[in-house]
Scaffold this motif. Sequence first.
Motif, PDB file in Angstrom:
ATOM      1  N   TYR A 185     -62.473 -32.749 -53.337  1.00  0.00           N
ATOM      2  CA  TYR A 185     -61.300 -32.037 -52.850  1.00  0.00           C
ATOM      3  C   TYR A 185     -61.727 -30.663 -52.347  1.00  0.00           C
ATOM      4  O   TYR A 185     -62.408 -29.914 -53.057  1.00  0.00           O
ATOM      5  CB  TYR A 185     -60.256 -31.898 -53.966  1.00  0.00           C
ATOM      6  CG  TYR A 185     -59.683 -33.228 -54.388  1.00  0.00           C
ATOM      7  CD1 TYR A 185     -60.303 -33.998 -55.372  1.00  0.00           C
ATOM      8  CD2 TYR A 185     -58.520 -33.728 -53.791  1.00  0.00           C
ATOM      9  CE1 TYR A 185     -59.789 -35.237 -55.743  1.00  0.00           C
ATOM     10  CE2 TYR A 185     -57.997 -34.964 -54.167  1.00  0.00           C
ATOM     11  CZ  TYR A 185     -58.640 -35.703 -55.137  1.00  0.00           C
ATOM     12  OH  TYR A 185     -58.123 -36.924 -55.498  1.00  0.00           O
ATOM     13  N   CYS A 244     -60.454 -27.044 -50.322  1.00  0.00           N
ATOM     14  CA  CYS A 244     -59.348 -26.241 -49.820  1.00  0.00           C
ATOM     15  C   CYS A 244     -59.851 -25.299 -48.730  1.00  0.00           C
ATOM     16  O   CYS A 244     -61.055 -25.043 -48.611  1.00  0.00           O
ATOM     17  CB  CYS A 244     -58.677 -25.448 -50.932  1.00  0.00           C
ATOM     18  SG  CYS A 244     -59.659 -24.071 -51.549  1.00  0.00           S
ATOM     19  N   ASP A 272     -58.558 -41.909 -57.759  1.00  0.00           N
ATOM     20  CA  ASP A 272     -58.375 -40.512 -57.342  1.00  0.00           C
ATOM     21  C   ASP A 272     -59.699 -39.756 -57.307  1.00  0.00           C
ATOM     22  O   ASP A 272     -59.747 -38.589 -56.865  1.00  0.00           O
ATOM     23  CB  ASP A 272     -57.418 -39.792 -58.299  1.00  0.00           C
ATOM     24  CG  ASP A 272     -56.037 -40.409 -58.302  1.00  0.00           C
ATOM     25  OD1 ASP A 272     -55.421 -40.486 -59.380  1.00  0.00           O
ATOM     26  OD2 ASP A 272     -55.580 -40.841 -57.220  1.00  0.00           O
ATOM     27  N   MET A 283     -54.600 -33.424 -46.846  1.00  0.00           N
ATOM     28  CA  MET A 283     -53.621 -33.952 -47.793  1.00  0.00           C
ATOM     29  C   MET A 283     -52.280 -33.234 -47.658  1.00  0.00           C
ATOM     30  O   MET A 283     -51.227 -33.852 -47.623  1.00  0.00           O
ATOM     31  CB  MET A 283     -54.120 -33.769 -49.229  1.00  0.00           C
ATOM     32  CG  MET A 283     -55.373 -34.509 -49.588  1.00  0.00           C
ATOM     33  SD  MET A 283     -55.891 -34.097 -51.254  1.00  0.00           S
ATOM     34  CE  MET A 283     -54.533 -34.757 -52.211  1.00  0.00           C
ATOM     35  N   VAL A 324     -53.844 -32.861 -60.010  1.00  0.00           N
ATOM     36  CA  VAL A 324     -53.820 -34.320 -59.894  1.00  0.00           C
ATOM     37  C   VAL A 324     -53.240 -34.835 -61.199  1.00  0.00           C
ATOM     38  O   VAL A 324     -53.862 -34.704 -62.266  1.00  0.00           O
ATOM     39  CB  VAL A 324     -55.229 -34.881 -59.667  1.00  0.00           C
ATOM     40  CG1 VAL A 324     -55.189 -36.388 -59.481  1.00  0.00           C
ATOM     41  CG2 VAL A 324     -55.884 -34.208 -58.458  1.00  0.00           C
ATOM     42  N   SER A 369     -62.729 -38.209 -56.057  1.00  0.00           N
ATOM     43  CA  SER A 369     -62.968 -37.794 -54.673  1.00  0.00           C
ATOM     44  C   SER A 369     -63.478 -36.355 -54.679  1.00  0.00           C
ATOM     45  O   SER A 369     -63.599 -35.722 -55.722  1.00  0.00           O
ATOM     46  CB  SER A 369     -61.668 -37.892 -53.870  1.00  0.00           C
ATOM     47  OG  SER A 369     -61.903 -37.640 -52.494  1.00  0.00           O
ATOM     48  N   LEU A 385     -54.025 -27.190 -56.992  1.00  0.00           N
ATOM     49  CA  LEU A 385     -53.750 -28.611 -56.798  1.00  0.00           C
ATOM     50  C   LEU A 385     -53.911 -29.283 -58.152  1.00  0.00           C
ATOM     51  O   LEU A 385     -54.978 -29.189 -58.772  1.00  0.00           O
ATOM     52  CB  LEU A 385     -54.737 -29.209 -55.793  1.00  0.00           C
ATOM     53  CG  LEU A 385     -54.772 -30.737 -55.687  1.00  0.00           C
ATOM     54  CD1 LEU A 385     -53.472 -31.272 -55.088  1.00  0.00           C
ATOM     55  CD2 LEU A 385     -55.953 -31.202 -54.833  1.00  0.00           C
ATOM     56  N   TRP A 397     -55.246 -28.308 -48.228  1.00  0.00           N
ATOM     57  CA  TRP A 397     -56.019 -29.130 -49.152  1.00  0.00           C
ATOM     58  C   TRP A 397     -56.465 -30.404 -48.434  1.00  0.00           C
ATOM     59  O   TRP A 397     -55.654 -31.114 -47.837  1.00  0.00           O
ATOM     60  CB  TRP A 397     -55.182 -29.489 -50.377  1.00  0.00           C
ATOM     61  CG  TRP A 397     -54.999 -28.337 -51.307  1.00  0.00           C
ATOM     62  CD1 TRP A 397     -53.949 -27.476 -51.358  1.00  0.00           C
ATOM     63  CD2 TRP A 397     -55.910 -27.911 -52.325  1.00  0.00           C
ATOM     64  NE1 TRP A 397     -54.144 -26.537 -52.338  1.00  0.00           N
ATOM     65  CE2 TRP A 397     -55.342 -26.780 -52.954  1.00  0.00           C
ATOM     66  CE3 TRP A 397     -57.148 -28.377 -52.772  1.00  0.00           C
ATOM     67  CZ2 TRP A 397     -55.959 -26.102 -53.996  1.00  0.00           C
ATOM     68  CZ3 TRP A 397     -57.768 -27.709 -53.814  1.00  0.00           C
ATOM     69  CH2 TRP A 397     -57.180 -26.583 -54.417  1.00  0.00           C
ATOM     70  N   TYR A 398     -57.783 -30.660 -48.534  1.00  0.00           N
ATOM     71  CA  TYR A 398     -58.369 -31.847 -47.940  1.00  0.00           C
ATOM     72  C   TYR A 398     -58.974 -32.722 -49.043  1.00  0.00           C
ATOM     73  O   TYR A 398     -59.347 -32.226 -50.117  1.00  0.00           O
ATOM     74  CB  TYR A 398     -59.493 -31.472 -46.959  1.00  0.00           C
ATOM     75  CG  TYR A 398     -59.042 -30.777 -45.692  1.00  0.00           C
ATOM     76  CD1 TYR A 398     -58.786 -29.408 -45.692  1.00  0.00           C
ATOM     77  CD2 TYR A 398     -58.878 -31.480 -44.505  1.00  0.00           C
ATOM     78  CE1 TYR A 398     -58.387 -28.756 -44.525  1.00  0.00           C
ATOM     79  CE2 TYR A 398     -58.487 -30.840 -43.337  1.00  0.00           C
ATOM     80  CZ  TYR A 398     -58.242 -29.480 -43.364  1.00  0.00           C
ATOM     81  OH  TYR A 398     -57.841 -28.845 -42.208  1.00  0.00           O
ATOM     82  N   ARG A 399     -59.105 -33.995 -48.716  1.00  0.00           N
ATOM     83  CA  ARG A 399     -59.761 -34.931 -49.630  1.00  0.00           C
ATOM     84  C   ARG A 399     -60.841 -35.657 -48.836  1.00  0.00           C
ATOM     85  O   ARG A 399     -60.630 -36.005 -47.659  1.00  0.00           O
ATOM     86  CB  ARG A 399     -58.745 -35.916 -50.199  1.00  0.00           C
ATOM     87  CG  ARG A 399     -59.324 -36.967 -51.137  1.00  0.00           C
ATOM     88  CD  ARG A 399     -58.221 -37.718 -51.848  1.00  0.00           C
ATOM     89  NE  ARG A 399     -57.259 -38.292 -50.935  1.00  0.00           N
ATOM     90  CZ  ARG A 399     -56.165 -38.932 -51.320  1.00  0.00           C
ATOM     91  NH1 ARG A 399     -55.886 -39.068 -52.597  1.00  0.00           N
ATOM     92  NH2 ARG A 399     -55.331 -39.436 -50.429  1.00  0.00           N
ATOM     93  N   PHE A 453     -49.841 -35.367 -56.555  1.00  0.00           N
ATOM     94  CA  PHE A 453     -50.673 -34.215 -56.195  1.00  0.00           C
ATOM     95  C   PHE A 453     -49.751 -32.992 -56.084  1.00  0.00           C
ATOM     96  O   PHE A 453     -49.192 -32.696 -55.026  1.00  0.00           O
ATOM     97  CB  PHE A 453     -51.402 -34.481 -54.888  1.00  0.00           C
ATOM     98  CG  PHE A 453     -52.340 -35.651 -54.947  1.00  0.00           C
ATOM     99  CD1 PHE A 453     -51.957 -36.894 -54.441  1.00  0.00           C
ATOM    100  CD2 PHE A 453     -53.595 -35.526 -55.514  1.00  0.00           C
ATOM    101  CE1 PHE A 453     -52.816 -37.991 -54.499  1.00  0.00           C
ATOM    102  CE2 PHE A 453     -54.464 -36.615 -55.574  1.00  0.00           C
ATOM    103  CZ  PHE A 453     -54.070 -37.844 -55.069  1.00  0.00           C
TER     104      PHE A 453
END
Lengths: 116, 112
Positions: free
Chosen positions: A92, A94, A88, A47, A81, A90, A79, A35-37, A67
């Motif tokens: 996101y 994957c 938060d 993340m 939140v 953003s 994921l 998982w990236y943000r 998270f």
Amino acid sequence: GAVVSQHPSWVICKSGTSVKIECRSLDFQATTMFWYRQFPKQSLMLMATSNEGSKATYEQGVEKDKFLINHASLTLSTLTVTSAHPEDSSFYICSASDRAGANVLTFGAGSRLTVL
Amino acid sequence: KQEVTQIPAALSVPEGENLVLNCSFTDSAIYNLQWFRQDPGKGLTSLLLIQSSQREQTSGRLNASLDKSSGRSTLYIAASQPGDSATYLCAVPSYNNNDMRFGAGTRLTVKP
């Protein structure tokens, strides 16, 4: 080729609510998903690493209680939140690899979260 | 820890120009390097993947080179078009985790 699907593609929620984002590998099994943000005009930051059947590994500075990551099957990681706040908000994204150790990731289309 | 740097951060050129985007990485022990394109508000589109044993890859008007020993890669775009306007990201696998580490990107604008 390998396809990774994310849902929803965008979501708007009120501050304090929780939001769940799904990441599915459509035609392959993924023991590991990432998982990236991405904040506006910035790059992707990892993340956490989601491992099927075990706890996720979080990068430094990422709150695991905020998270929540669940990787209950070989084709699905989620994921959540929790108690979302405006900061938060953003993008996101994957990703997953269709071959163990292949070092080539397939990315989902991303989920844009806006917290009001 | 692998760090990826991209230069320039932004680039604006007139249509038809050839251009070069640069990417450097600190740890040369990489398995591969990948270039992506990202349109505003969208996900990633993979452009080119160069394996560590390769020196370059080509796809249409795009050519990517890799010099592992110096920790550098370049993405060459020939005869640029307005449709090439996007952010270009380079990424390399993390040595110990199989995830990918990204540069901050180069935001390209090609003016008609």
